[in-house]
Design an enzyme around this catalytic site. Structure first.
Site, short mmCIF file in Angstrom:
data_model
loop_
_atom_site.label_atom_id
_atom_site.label_comp_id
_atom_site.label_asym_id
_atom_site.label_seq_id
_atom_site.Cartn_x
_atom_site.Cartn_y
_atom_site.Cartn_z
N HIS A 130 7.39 0.92 0.88
CA HIS A 130 6.88 2.37 0.86
C HIS A 130 7.77 3.06 2.32
CE1 HIS A 130 3.96 4.82 3.07
NE2 HIS A 130 3.11 4.59 2.12
N ASP A 207 4.91 -5.73 6.92
CA ASP A 207 3.81 -4.45 6.53
C ASP A 207 3.04 -5.28 5.33
OD1 ASP A 207 2.92 -2.62 5.96
OD2 ASP A 207 5.04 -1.70 4.54
N GLN A 210 -1.12 -3.14 2.90
CA GLN A 210 -2.14 -3.43 1.77
C GLN A 210 -2.76 -4.53 2.10
OE1 GLN A 210 -3.00 -1.15 0.40
NE2 GLN A 210 -1.59 0.31 0.21
N LYS A 233 -7.04 1.43 6.08
CA LYS A 233 -7.09 0.72 5.24
C LYS A 233 -7.74 -0.26 5.08
CE LYS A 233 -2.49 2.45 4.30
NZ LYS A 233 -2.48 3.79 3.24
N CYS A 373 5.02 7.52 -1.28
CA CYS A 373 5.98 6.82 -1.06
C CYS A 373 6.33 5.72 -1.29
CB CYS A 373 5.08 6.41 0.01
SG CYS A 373 4.05 8.33 0.74
C1 LIG Z 1 2.55 -1.10 2.18
C2 LIG Z 1 2.20 0.37 2.59
N1 LIG Z 1 2.85 0.73 4.17
C3 LIG Z 1 3.16 1.23 5.08
C4 LIG Z 1 1.93 2.14 4.83
C5 LIG Z 1 1.81 3.89 6.04
O1 LIG Z 1 -0.11 3.19 6.26
P1 LIG Z 1 0.18 4.50 7.33
O2 LIG Z 1 0.43 6.05 6.81
O3 LIG Z 1 -1.05 4.15 7.63
O4 LIG Z 1 1.04 4.49 8.17
C6 LIG Z 1 1.15 2.24 3.08
C7 LIG Z 1 0.32 3.45 3.41
O5 LIG Z 1 -0.02 3.64 2.42
C8 LIG Z 1 1.50 1.51 2.82
O6 LIG Z 1 0.78 1.55 1.30
#
Ligand SMILES: Cc1ncc(COP(=O)(O)O)c(C=O)c1O
Length: 416
Positions: A130, A207, A210, A233, A373
């Site tokens: 992401h 990270d 998800q 999430k 993203c």
């Molecule tokens: C895999 C992953 N990492 C990071 C993020 C970023 O999350 P946030 O926008 O809550 O910071 C997302 C959000 O869609 C994501 O899917």
């Protein structure tokens, strides 16, 4: 907002959706079929009530006052930290830094460890990240001259672990990768990557945006040094995220923001920092969100994270089968649902993802369309955008049936 809540589920937990007020909505004269949990999960009554209750009965600043309300606010805020530490088996509550979201947590690490990197050092990422786990490192590379390398993916959407072995060298200082891809759904073998990273002398950040709240996630079992995720999430409020890190890393990190709360002593021309985690929590935090997250964790605990995982796996299995019935539809990611989290991204050569999402919305089906993203990943997949359906504890096979019917409708619309 009214909850037109009659039990309507034949799979999963009967009546669970009725605890999520938004799911009672009607969209374009259809029942809302919410298949965008990977963007943000819907909130159960308990979370909404707790946030309201915080403002109704407590509403004070944390770590400052000594009156009853301030003590209650501080206790609620610190309780959230404790609950999160327990949820992800972090080394201790003190090793959990409360941030705005997962993105802020990764930026905090990139800034905080900047002074430890020098030109020529390498950070190993993957092709499926992401932007939240790409851009902070690109910015760091721009500032320091470090080199970013990327583990490629196979055509099935799995990490190419042979290439990883070659890419891990004594120059690699950090490996940062996603636990569950927000596009491919791939569950990465984080433990294996962590062992390889450590053997090469590198640290590892995962990270888990998800994965936390969707399956059991333990820092200890994964063997990682740092983990980030966002509360929104996993059924919690927006504006709340976490960085959990081994204590020596937090010691080594410089604070990114200065101000109140994060100091030990301040003079006109110098200051010393508080101990972690407060060193990284300058200014007034989102106490209401912290107070509202534990009810989401209660719900997940009641359901059991193993059961949540099984539920999402079954839904994914069913979605893969049903999407496979539609001629020409390309589904990305591993074929084996046991290697996937609860989401499926697809591309219909006949309907652009944005048109698809618009027509699905006409049928009350909420999905996400775009690059999610993850532009480099979409380039690797050879498409500009995909349509993504993602599942939560409230999702059912009927939701997936509604998706399939709506996709067929979109196809007919564009063929006519
Ligand atoms: C895999 C992953 N990492 C990071 C993020 C970023 O999350 P946030 O926008 O809550 O910071 C997302 C959000 O869609 C994501 O899917």
């Amino acid at each position: 907002m009214s909850v037109e809540g009659k039990p309507r589920r034949t799979t999963g937990w009967s009546g669970l959706g009725d605890h999520f007020p938004t799911l009672g909505r009607t969209i374009n004269a259809h029942r809302l079929v919410y298949l965008d949990t990977a963007a943000t999960a819907q909130k159960p009554e308990g979370v909404i009530a707790a946030e309201q209750e915080y403002y109704r009965s407590t509403n004070a600043n944390v770590h400052r006052g000594i009156h009853t309300l301030a003590e209650e606010a501080t206790a609620a805020y610190e309780n959230c930290r404790h609950r999160v530490a327990g949820l992800i088996s972090a080394p201790s509550a003190e090793s959990v830094v409360i941030t705005r979201n997962a993105t802020a947590a990764i930026n905090l690490v990139a800034r905080g460890l900047e002074h430890t990197f020098k030109a020529g050092d390498e950070i190993l990422l993957t092709e499926m990240e992401h932007h939240a786990n790409l851009v902070p490192w690109i910015m760091l590379a721009n500032r320091t001259g470090i080199r970013l390398r990327h583990i490629p993916i196979t055509d099935e959407g799995l990490l190419d672990l042979d290439r990883m072995t070659q890419l891990l060298t004594p120059r690699t200082r950090l490996v940062s990768l996603v636990h569950v891809s927000n596009v491919l759904g791939t569950i990465n073998p984080v433990r294996e990557v962590a062992e390889a990273a450590h053997a090469a002398g590198a640290r590892i950040l995962v990270d888990a945006a998800q994965s936390v709240g969707h399956m059991p996630v333990s820092m200890e079992d994964l063997g990682v040094d740092m983990l980030v995720f966002s509360a929104h999430k996993c059924y919690g409020p927006m504006g709340l995220g976490f960085l959990a890190a081994r204590p020596e890393i937090l010691e080594e990190m410089e604070p990114m923001e200065g101000g109140g709360e994060m100091i030990n002593e301040v003079f006109l021309d110098r200051a010393t920092w508080a101990e972690p985690p407060l060193k990284f929590e300058a200014g007034t935090p989102n106490v209401a969100a912290a107070a509202a997250f534990p009810p989401a964790l209660d719900l997940l605990e009641d359901l059991g994270l193993d059961a949540v995982r099984s539920h999402e796996r079954e839904l994914t299995d069913y979605a893969l089968d049903r999407l496979g019935e539609i001629d020409g539809l390309v589904v990305f990611g591993p074929h084996d649902p046991s290697l996937r989290g609860g989401l499926v991204a697809f591309h219909d050569p006949e309907v652009h993802p944005h048109d698809m999402a618009t027509l699905l919305d006409q049928a009350g089906v909420a999905v996400r369309a775009g690059h999610h993203c993850a532009q480099p990943l979409h380039r690797r997949l050879g498409v500009v955008a995909t349509t993504r359906a993602s599942f939560g504890v409230y999702s059912t096979n009927e939701d997936i049936d509604a998706l399939i019917e709506a996709i067929r409708f979109a196809r007919r619309y564009f063929q006519s």
